[in-house]
Design a protein around this motif. Structure first.
Motif, PDB file in Angstrom:
ATOM      1  N   LYS A 119       0.888  -1.389  -0.123  1.00 60.20           N
ATOM      2  CA  LYS A 119       0.223  -0.076   0.100  1.00 60.20           C
ATOM      3  C   LYS A 119       0.962   1.312   0.073  1.00 60.20           C
ATOM      4  CE  LYS A 119      -3.673  -2.490   2.398  1.00 60.20           C
ATOM      5  NZ  LYS A 119      -4.978  -2.591   3.128  1.00 60.20           N
ATOM      6  N   ASP A 120       2.063   0.962  -0.752  1.00 63.86           N
ATOM      7  CA  ASP A 120       2.900   2.389  -0.922  1.00 63.86           C
ATOM      8  C   ASP A 120       1.919   3.635  -1.391  1.00 63.86           C
ATOM      9  OD1 ASP A 120       5.122   3.917  -1.300  1.00 63.86           O
ATOM     10  OD2 ASP A 120       5.226   3.179  -3.609  1.00 63.86           O
ATOM     11  N   ASP A 121       0.817   3.367  -2.045  1.00 66.69           N
ATOM     12  CA  ASP A 121       0.264   4.374  -2.821  1.00 66.69           C
ATOM     13  C   ASP A 121      -0.742   4.941  -1.656  1.00 66.69           C
ATOM     14  OD1 ASP A 121      -2.775   3.157  -2.711  1.00 66.69           O
ATOM     15  OD2 ASP A 121      -1.281   1.519  -2.809  1.00 66.69           O
ATOM     16  N   GLU A 122      -0.630   4.564  -0.489  1.00 70.07           N
ATOM     17  CA  GLU A 122      -1.251   5.184   0.642  1.00 70.07           C
ATOM     18  C   GLU A 122      -0.646   6.360   1.294  1.00 70.07           C
ATOM     19  OE1 GLU A 122      -4.941   2.199   1.744  1.00 70.07           O
ATOM     20  OE2 GLU A 122      -3.423   2.390   3.001  1.00 70.07           O
ATOM     21  N   GLU A 153       1.690   9.280   0.528  1.00 73.69           N
ATOM     22  CA  GLU A 153       1.866  10.234  -0.387  1.00 73.69           C
ATOM     23  C   GLU A 153       3.285  11.040  -0.414  1.00 73.69           C
ATOM     24  OE1 GLU A 153      -1.554  12.336  -1.446  1.00 73.69           O
ATOM     25  OE2 GLU A 153      -2.447  10.223  -2.353  1.00 73.69           O
ATOM     26  N   THR A 185       7.661   8.449   3.891  1.00 68.10           N
ATOM     27  CA  THR A 185       8.064   7.245   3.563  1.00 68.10           C
ATOM     28  C   THR A 185       9.264   6.851   3.780  1.00 68.10           C
ATOM     29  OG1 THR A 185       6.439   7.219   1.245  1.00 68.10           O
ATOM     30  CG2 THR A 185       8.366   5.774   1.381  1.00 68.10           C
ATOM     31  N   SER A 215       2.632  -1.698  -4.595  1.00 67.97           N
ATOM     32  CA  SER A 215       1.180  -1.324  -4.437  1.00 67.97           C
ATOM     33  C   SER A 215       0.357  -1.968  -5.449  1.00 67.97           C
ATOM     34  CB  SER A 215       1.312   0.207  -4.688  1.00 67.97           C
ATOM     35  OG  SER A 215      -0.096   0.630  -5.205  1.00 67.97           O
ATOM     36  N   ILE A 218      -2.347  -1.075  -6.601  1.00 75.40           N
ATOM     37  CA  ILE A 218      -2.948  -0.051  -7.336  1.00 75.40           C
ATOM     38  C   ILE A 218      -2.091   0.454  -8.562  1.00 75.40           C
ATOM     39  CG2 ILE A 218      -4.069   2.337  -7.203  1.00 75.40           C
ATOM     40  CD1 ILE A 218      -5.487   0.523  -5.414  1.00 75.40           C
ATOM     41  N   ASP A 219      -0.831   0.815  -8.296  1.00 78.85           N
ATOM     42  CA  ASP A 219      -0.279   1.254  -9.483  1.00 78.85           C
ATOM     43  C   ASP A 219       0.954   0.392  -9.929  1.00 78.85           C
ATOM     44  OD1 ASP A 219       1.774   1.622  -7.483  1.00 78.85           O
ATOM     45  OD2 ASP A 219       1.590   3.779  -7.340  1.00 78.85           O
ATOM     46  N   THR A 258       3.604  -0.653  -8.465  1.00 80.18           N
ATOM     47  CA  THR A 258       4.872  -0.522  -7.693  1.00 80.18           C
ATOM     48  C   THR A 258       5.209  -1.805  -7.263  1.00 80.18           C
ATOM     49  OG1 THR A 258       4.421   1.728  -7.157  1.00 80.18           O
ATOM     50  CG2 THR A 258       5.946   0.566  -5.856  1.00 80.18           C
TER      51      THR A 258
END
Ligand SMILES: Nc1nc2c(ncn2[C@@H]2O[C@H](COP(=O)(O)OP(=O)(O)O)[C@@H](O)[C@H]2O)c(=O)[nH]1
Ligand SMILES: [Mg+2]
Ligand SMILES: [Zn+2]
Length: 314
Positions: free
Chosen positions: A123-126, A128, A133, A154, A156-157, A159
């Protein structure tokens, strides 16, 4: 036939044999007499296929090369094996919900298996903010030591997905160890490239939701190795884990070499090099506290086991 247990659910273990078939197998009678032997996911087995029988029969479970062991939640003097014969353990945490205490415990269990260990932060996308980070990565780095790789991911993207896949070469088996809701199923789906695991709702996962399945299955990753999630691993009670603790806390073990007393417990002994490191600001108090409580838990297990074997002998 030689085979491997590739799926465990409420039914009989599913075994994939070397000729590429998969079928359900029961344990040979002989196992019932010996104490508490179960087949676990990853077990290499010898199976027979008796004519006219609807199941195969597991005649032998080969020695387990690596194994994930916790204290049996129901029977505190017994270890419980959760998986075997894997090459790598990925400890999985969500970057945005890092729990350092839990991470330390999972690392001990992971190192204790004897397999390679790596950390995946999902969940790196969470997160920002890049400063945030890198702060989190610093925290993790201090717990991990330099040898353990870290993957940011992630779904989501995408990563980190290719990097993680590359870290699971063909012919190897990896296991995922992490709290429900951190994104293990999503990660497996991303690695495979299609939905093979049901993804849970976060609220359901961290509540008392019993909907997540209790089955475990080894999944093939196209072009890479295989992976298995360890769902339902709620309590991770420590079994005897001295090697795992030493591997998870090499800094403290190194200081301890210089304590005046060999059996120093780093509480208030004179000439304690560990406490000196804390005073000098080289080692955090919290980290020492984690080390000591895990150590105590491991020792308690050993004690209970000794007591249990005493009772048996009487
Ligand atoms: N933002 C974000 N959410 C994710 C990611 N991976 C998983 N999730 C969500 O986290 C929840 C739990 O995911 P799941 O894969 O079921 O976790 P598991 O319980 O560890 O298998 C679901 O709502 C997912 O959609 C990610 O990389 N980013
Ligand atoms: Mg899951
Ligand atoms: Zn000491």
């Amino acid at each position: 036939l030689q085979g491997q247990v590739i799926k465990l659910d409420r039914g009989f273990p599913l075994v994939r044999t070397e000729d590429g078939r998969s079928f359900r197998c029961e344990l040979a009678r002989a196992f019932e007499k010996s104490e508490d032997i179960r087949a676990v996911i990853g077990d290499k087995v010898l199976v027979l296929e008796p004519k006219g029988h609807d199941k195969g029969i597991i005649e032998k479970i080969e020695d387990r090369k690596t194994k994930l062991v916790r204290r049996d939640p129901a029977e505190r003097t017994l270890p419980q094996i959760l998986a075997s014969n894997f090459d790598k353990v990925f400890v999985v945490h969500a970057l945005s919900q890092l729990n350092t205490k839990r991470l330390e415990r999972e690392l001990v269990l992971a190192y204790e298996t004897g397999a390679d260990v790596a950390l995946i932060l999902t969940k790196d996308d969470e997160v920002e903010d890049e400063a945030e980070t890198s702060k989190l990565l610093d925290t993790v780095q201090n717990i991990l030591g330099a040898q353990t790789p870290i993957y940011l991911s992630s779904t989501i993207d995408a990563t980190g997905i290719d990097e993680i896949r590359a870290a699971i070469p063909p012919q190897t088996l990896a296991i995922l160890l992490g709290k429900s809701g951190v994104g293990k199923s999503s990660l497996i789906n991303a690695l495979v490239g299609k939905e093979v695991c049901p993804v849970g709702d976060v609220r359901e996962a961290d509540g008392k939701g019993r909907h997540t399945t209790v089955s475990r299955e080894i999944i093939d990753i196209p072009g890479a190795g295989r992976i298995v999630d360890m769902p339902g691993v709620r309590g991770l009670g420590m079994w005897e884990s001295d090697a795992g603790i030493a591997a998870a806390f090499p800094d403290i073990e190194a200081y301890a070499q210089r304590c005046r007393f060999r059996d120093c417990r780093h509480k208030n002994e004179p000439g304690c090099a560990v406490l000196a490191a804390v005073r000098a600001g080289e080692l955090s108090k919290e980290r020492l506290a984690s080390y000591q409580s895990l150590k105590e838990e491991s020792e308690k297990t050993a004690e209970r086991k000794r007591e249990a074997s005493w009772r048996k002998e009487v």
